[in-house]
Write a protein that holds these residues in place. Structure first.
Motif, PDB file in Angstrom:
ATOM      1  N   ILE A  11       0.917  -1.231  -0.013  1.00 14.66           N
ATOM      2  CA  ILE A  11      -0.026  -0.205  -0.051  1.00 14.66           C
ATOM      3  C   ILE A  11       0.718   1.354   0.077  1.00 14.66           C
ATOM      4  O   ILE A  11       0.501   2.256  -0.745  1.00 14.66           O
ATOM      5  N   PHE A  12       1.839   1.207   0.692  1.00 17.72           N
ATOM      6  CA  PHE A  12       3.101   2.323   0.862  1.00 17.72           C
ATOM      7  C   PHE A  12       3.543   2.766  -0.342  1.00 17.72           C
ATOM      8  O   PHE A  12       3.554   3.987  -0.946  1.00 17.72           O
ATOM      9  N   LEU A  13       3.839   1.834  -1.170  1.00 14.23           N
ATOM     10  CA  LEU A  13       4.363   1.995  -2.595  1.00 14.23           C
ATOM     11  C   LEU A  13       3.424   2.504  -3.698  1.00 14.23           C
ATOM     12  O   LEU A  13       3.812   3.102  -4.314  1.00 14.23           O
ATOM     13  N   ILE A  14       2.245   1.840  -3.456  1.00  8.85           N
ATOM     14  CA  ILE A  14       1.112   2.437  -4.419  1.00  8.85           C
ATOM     15  C   ILE A  14       0.811   3.971  -4.052  1.00  8.85           C
ATOM     16  O   ILE A  14       0.787   4.647  -5.148  1.00  8.85           O
ATOM     17  N   ILE A  15       0.683   4.099  -2.798  1.00 11.71           N
ATOM     18  CA  ILE A  15       0.419   5.547  -2.531  1.00 11.71           C
ATOM     19  C   ILE A  15       1.754   6.527  -2.837  1.00 11.71           C
ATOM     20  O   ILE A  15       1.461   7.345  -3.451  1.00 11.71           O
ATOM     21  N   LEU A  16       2.929   5.837  -2.622  1.00 17.43           N
ATOM     22  CA  LEU A  16       4.040   6.865  -3.093  1.00 17.43           C
ATOM     23  C   LEU A  16       3.996   6.889  -4.573  1.00 17.43           C
ATOM     24  O   LEU A  16       4.217   8.096  -5.095  1.00 17.43           O
ATOM     25  N   PHE A  17       3.698   5.971  -5.320  1.00 13.28           N
ATOM     26  CA  PHE A  17       3.360   6.209  -6.717  1.00 13.28           C
ATOM     27  C   PHE A  17       2.580   7.106  -7.369  1.00 13.28           C
ATOM     28  O   PHE A  17       2.849   8.098  -7.958  1.00 13.28           O
TER      29      PHE A  17
END
Length: 431
Positions: A11-17
């Protein structure tokens, strides 16, 4: 990596992107709007200047003002015919400040009342625009970081609360021990899927406990029931061999039956031991001195196989006392050494090396073995020996797997069996 951290990382990587994508698009949109506003201001100033010049041609000989800088340059009709209005960024030197100042430049042409063509170069300072863009940039960065942190922490806290029943279920499963009653499962949750998982895990644990008890009882009963008729057969054969009217041929038959009977007895014990190991019935551990145990077993083996004239050598380099079930340790070492002695040709050599990390048993042999088959049950070379039941190395493999000890075989002019014992919990010799 546990489920909570894995999910939170995804989820962190998706939000970061997506935040990075949104921030980039927003920044360039704002930059475009600011540039467009600057160009509109230049265009408005152009219209005002041209209007004033058309009413007062004397202004053609002026350049500069306080807020904007401008100059007029006469051009030919040919230049004016193909002239295109342009906007671009540049810089001008300020003598009073001894530095260059960024400006936005617009170049355009127009025709005066007398038919002459002029090029108008109009410059506007972009310091305020650059400050605005810089402020927007830092505002976006701060907003991006704060939003990312708040979202990530919020998602983590939410997922931790959601996955709490699953975490309790995993801890409950880790407490399951074969042979012990199934502990109570207190894991109330409003989530339907977790409730179904709780019921399924509890039902599976009870079924496994029931099957375990039935299998344990069956193996114990089968072993006990087999021992009685085997003992009776052994006794009858002994009486028959002591009979006065028995012939030499009959005595030979009796000897063959004794050998087969002993093999059946050994097979029964080995199968029972394998079943108990697979069922996890050897839980208790005690300090065991492997070096002393190897020495004792080797001494017995030398006496049993004295006729083969096998040279044995044992070297121990500091392996201490380890915590292991003593019965299983004895079976493991005894089977490894017996396998080496049985399959070593007369006059051969057996070498045993014990370190803090490895137990290595080497024996003479001319032909490499198949590493994929030697640890399987009932696998043995019948052309070389009839002593083996085919379960010795299978027992060694089961015990090694029970304690998660890597066991391997290789051929280096000698058969080499290597058991990595570093995973066993070490304890002080004097404890």
């Amino acid at each position: 990596m546990n489920l909570l951290r894995y999910t939170n990382r995804v989820i962190f990587l998706i939000i970061l992107f997506f935040l990075a994508l949104w921030g980039t698009v927003f920044y360039f949109l704002v930059l475009h709007e600011v540039m467009d506003e600057t160009d509109d201001a230049l265009n408005n100033t152009r219209e005002i200047l041209i209007g004033k010049v058309l009413h007062n041609p004397e202004l053609l000989h002026t350049n500069d003002s306080i807020m904007q800088r401008y100059r007029f340059r006469p051009i030919t009709a040919e230049e004016a015919e193909n002239y295109r209005e342009t906007y671009f960024d540049s810089s001008v030197y300020i003598q009073t400040e001894n530095e260059f100042e960024p400006v936005r430049v617009m170049k355009s042409c127009f025709r005066t009342a007398d038919g002459a063509y002029y090029e108008l170069t109009l410059m506007s300072s972009t310091l305020e625009r650059d400050d605005l863009i810089r402020a927007i940039w830092w505002a976006l960065v701060v907003l991006y970081v704060v939003l990312l942190l708040c979202t990530t922490l919020g998602v983590y806290a939410s997922l931790k609360r959601v996955f709490r029943p699953l975490h309790r279920l995993v801890l409950w499963l880790q407490q399951m021990t074969p042979g012990k009653p199934v502990p109570d499962l207190e894991n109330d949750t409003p989530i339907r899927e977790f409730r179904i998982l709780n019921d399924a895990a509890l039902d599976m644990a009870r079924r496994a406990e029931s099957v375990y008890k039935e299998q344990k009882q069956f193996t114990e009963n089968a072993s006990h029931e087999l021992q009685t008729p085997l003992a009776i057969i052994r006794g009858k054969l002994e009486l028959l061999s002591e009979s006065e009217d028995i012939t030499e041929k009959q005595l030979e038959y009796v000897g063959d039956m004794f050998a087969a009977l002993n093999r059946v007895v050994q097979l029964n014990k080995s199968l029972l031991l394998l079943s108990r190991i697979n069922n996890g019935q050897f839980i208790d551990a005690s300090p065991v001195n492997l070096s002393q145990m190897i020495s004792d077993i080797l001494e017995i083996m030398d006496e049993i196989y004295e006729a083969k004239n096998i040279k044995t050598h044992f070297e121990s380099t500091g392996a201490g006392v380890v915590l292991i079930n003593e019965s299983l340790a004895h079976v493991l070492i005894n089977n490894l050494l017996k396998n080496a002695m049985v399959h070593t040709p007369a006059g051969g050599r057996v070498e045993v090396e014990l370190t803090r990390e490895w137990l290595m048993v080497k024996n003479s042999g001319e032909t490499p073995l198949d590493p994929e088959l030697i640890f399987r049950r009932f696998y043995h070379d019948r052309s070389k020996t009839t002593e083996s039941t085919g379960l010795g190395l299978a027992l060694v493999k089961s015990i090694a797997d029970f304690y998660h000890l890597p066991l391997s075989y290789k051929y280096e002019g000698m058969h080499v069996f290597m058991l990595k014992i570093v995973n066993l919990e070490k304890c002080d010799v004097n404890s």
